[in-house]
Design a protein around this motif. Structure first.
Motif, short mmCIF file in Angstrom:
data_model
loop_
_atom_site.label_atom_id
_atom_site.label_comp_id
_atom_site.label_asym_id
_atom_site.label_seq_id
_atom_site.Cartn_x
_atom_site.Cartn_y
_atom_site.Cartn_z
N ARG A 184 31.53 2.46 -15.92
CA ARG A 184 32.82 1.83 -16.74
C ARG A 184 33.81 1.57 -15.95
NH1 ARG A 184 37.53 3.49 -18.98
NH2 ARG A 184 38.07 2.84 -21.14
N THR A 185 34.03 2.05 -14.80
CA THR A 185 35.08 1.65 -13.81
C THR A 185 34.74 0.25 -13.32
OG1 THR A 185 35.68 4.04 -13.35
CG2 THR A 185 36.43 2.37 -11.66
N GLY A 186 33.54 0.25 -12.74
CA GLY A 186 33.07 -1.13 -12.06
C GLY A 186 32.93 -2.21 -13.10
N MET A 187 32.76 -2.00 -14.31
CA MET A 187 32.64 -2.89 -15.27
C MET A 187 33.96 -3.55 -15.78
SD MET A 187 29.52 -4.18 -16.68
CE MET A 187 27.87 -3.45 -16.54
N LEU A 188 35.07 -2.70 -15.72
CA LEU A 188 36.44 -3.07 -16.32
C LEU A 188 37.08 -3.70 -15.10
CD1 LEU A 188 37.22 -0.27 -18.55
CD2 LEU A 188 36.43 -2.31 -19.14
N ARG A 189 36.43 -3.67 -13.74
CA ARG A 189 37.05 -4.32 -12.71
C ARG A 189 36.49 -5.69 -12.43
NH1 ARG A 189 39.15 -2.33 -7.72
NH2 ARG A 189 39.95 -0.56 -8.87
N ALA A 190 35.21 -6.17 -12.95
CA ALA A 190 34.52 -7.27 -12.87
C ALA A 190 35.40 -8.28 -12.96
CB ALA A 190 33.03 -7.14 -13.60
N SER A 191 35.22 -9.53 -12.08
CA SER A 191 35.89 -10.70 -12.59
C SER A 191 35.29 -11.88 -13.19
CB SER A 191 36.40 -11.19 -11.34
OG SER A 191 36.87 -10.27 -10.44
N TYR A 192 33.92 -11.72 -13.14
CA TYR A 192 32.96 -13.02 -13.58
C TYR A 192 32.56 -12.80 -14.79
CZ TYR A 192 33.20 -14.74 -8.85
OH TYR A 192 33.59 -15.11 -7.54
N ASP A 193 32.05 -13.67 -15.37
CA ASP A 193 31.62 -14.10 -16.68
C ASP A 193 30.14 -13.64 -17.01
OD1 ASP A 193 34.16 -15.05 -17.86
OD2 ASP A 193 33.49 -17.11 -17.55
N LEU A 194 29.54 -13.00 -15.92
CA LEU A 194 28.15 -12.36 -15.97
C LEU A 194 28.44 -11.05 -15.28
CD1 LEU A 194 25.72 -14.98 -15.24
CD2 LEU A 194 25.95 -14.08 -17.56
N VAL A 195 27.96 -9.86 -15.89
CA VAL A 195 28.13 -8.53 -15.26
C VAL A 195 26.92 -7.71 -15.49
CG1 VAL A 195 29.70 -6.52 -15.09
CG2 VAL A 195 30.66 -8.73 -16.02
N LEU A 196 26.49 -7.36 -14.18
CA LEU A 196 25.35 -6.59 -14.16
C LEU A 196 25.60 -5.29 -13.54
CD1 LEU A 196 21.92 -6.82 -14.07
CD2 LEU A 196 22.30 -7.14 -11.44
N PHE A 197 24.88 -4.40 -14.20
CA PHE A 197 24.80 -3.03 -13.32
C PHE A 197 23.55 -2.70 -12.81
CE2 PHE A 197 24.37 -0.24 -17.20
CZ PHE A 197 23.56 0.60 -16.75
N SER A 198 23.29 -2.18 -11.75
CA SER A 198 22.28 -1.89 -11.07
C SER A 198 22.19 -0.76 -10.48
CB SER A 198 21.44 -3.01 -10.09
OG SER A 198 20.49 -2.33 -9.46
#
Length: 263
Positions: free
Chosen positions: A94-108
């Protein structure tokens, strides 16, 4: 109810893919993180027009932070988020997702049990109209290169059957650690979740379904990696508790579909 249109979806330039944020949660991953970051960064730099690689250190007690810091010295677009104490995988993602800047977001997952190259398969479904594309080990076309021990596989299948009945109907593999979101959708969903442990996938997917987002389950290549942080007996009980808790927490969401805030 607002829903992203194909015209809203990011486009690449020439032969490259559009910009992407990749979130890698990490807890005591000093042994394998260097190799994983190298593979992810190399792939992103060749295939995407722009990217950021965000590693979220979830209170590691080993040298994970130093590994990431050393890697970032020689590789652009790498960001480290680190905090203490350990909060759980859901909190880290969640912390990383809400920091993301781009219009595609992947978590791996940090172990790359699903190879980073599989993001192209997920992206094809996003560009075709899905809002969320999740890697799956259990749908037709998936390739299990190295299987889990039989007892883990049985436990996983049993849990997913229960999850389908209680929270995520139609999704046969909620726990594969490889999920791609449209950026606005990721921000909407992850701003709503509360689960901090391994059960966060269930909450995110339950909300996605109830809010009317299109979720595509995509067959991927996958291989079991030793060193899983999941403890079967302890975490099985916790996951069942998560199912009960998120159902109760979001029982009214279905009636609020038409009031979802445009993002």
């Amino acid at each position: 109810m607002w829903k992203p249109h194909l015209s809203d979806r990011p486009a690449g330039v020439g032969g490259t893919l559009p910009g992407i944020s990749v979130i890698v949660p990490a807890y005591n991953e000093e042994q394998r993180l260097q190799a994983s970051l190298s593979r992810i960064w190399s792939f992103l730099s060749q295939r995407f027009s722009a990217f950021e690689l965000i590693v979220v250190d979830d209170g590691s007690t080993d040298a994970t932070v130093r590994v990431v810091e050393a890697f970032a010295v020689d590789h652009h677009s790498v960001e480290l988020i680190a905090y203490q104490p350990n909060r759980g995988k859901g909190y880290a993602v969640r912390t990383g997702m809400l920091r993301a800047s781009y219009d595609l977001v992947l978590f791996s997952d940090a172990d790359l049990a699903t190879p980073i190259e599989e993001v192209e398969t997920l992206l094809a479904r996003i560009m075709a109209g899905a809002d969320v594309a999740i890697g799956s080990r259990m749908v037709a076309g998936s390739e299990l290169k190295v299987r889990q021990p039989w007892y883990r596989e049985l436990a996983g299948r049993s849990f997913n059957l229960l999850a389908q009945r209680m929270a995520t109907p139609g999704i046969v593999d909620t726990q594969c650690g490889f999920k791609l979101f449209l950026g606005p959708v990721a921000r909407d969903l992850f701003n709503r979740i509360s689960e901090e442990g391994f059960g966060f996938d269930i909450e995110v997917l339950l909300l996605a379904l109830r809010l009317g987002y299109e979720v595509a389950e995509v067959p991927v290549e996958w291989r079991h990696c030793e060193g899983s942080k999941v403890r079967l007996l302890r975490d099985s009980a916790r996951m069942f508790s998560t199912l009960v808790r998120v159902r109760k927490r979001h029982h009214a969401v279905r009636s609020l579909r038409n009031e979802r805030v445009r993002v």
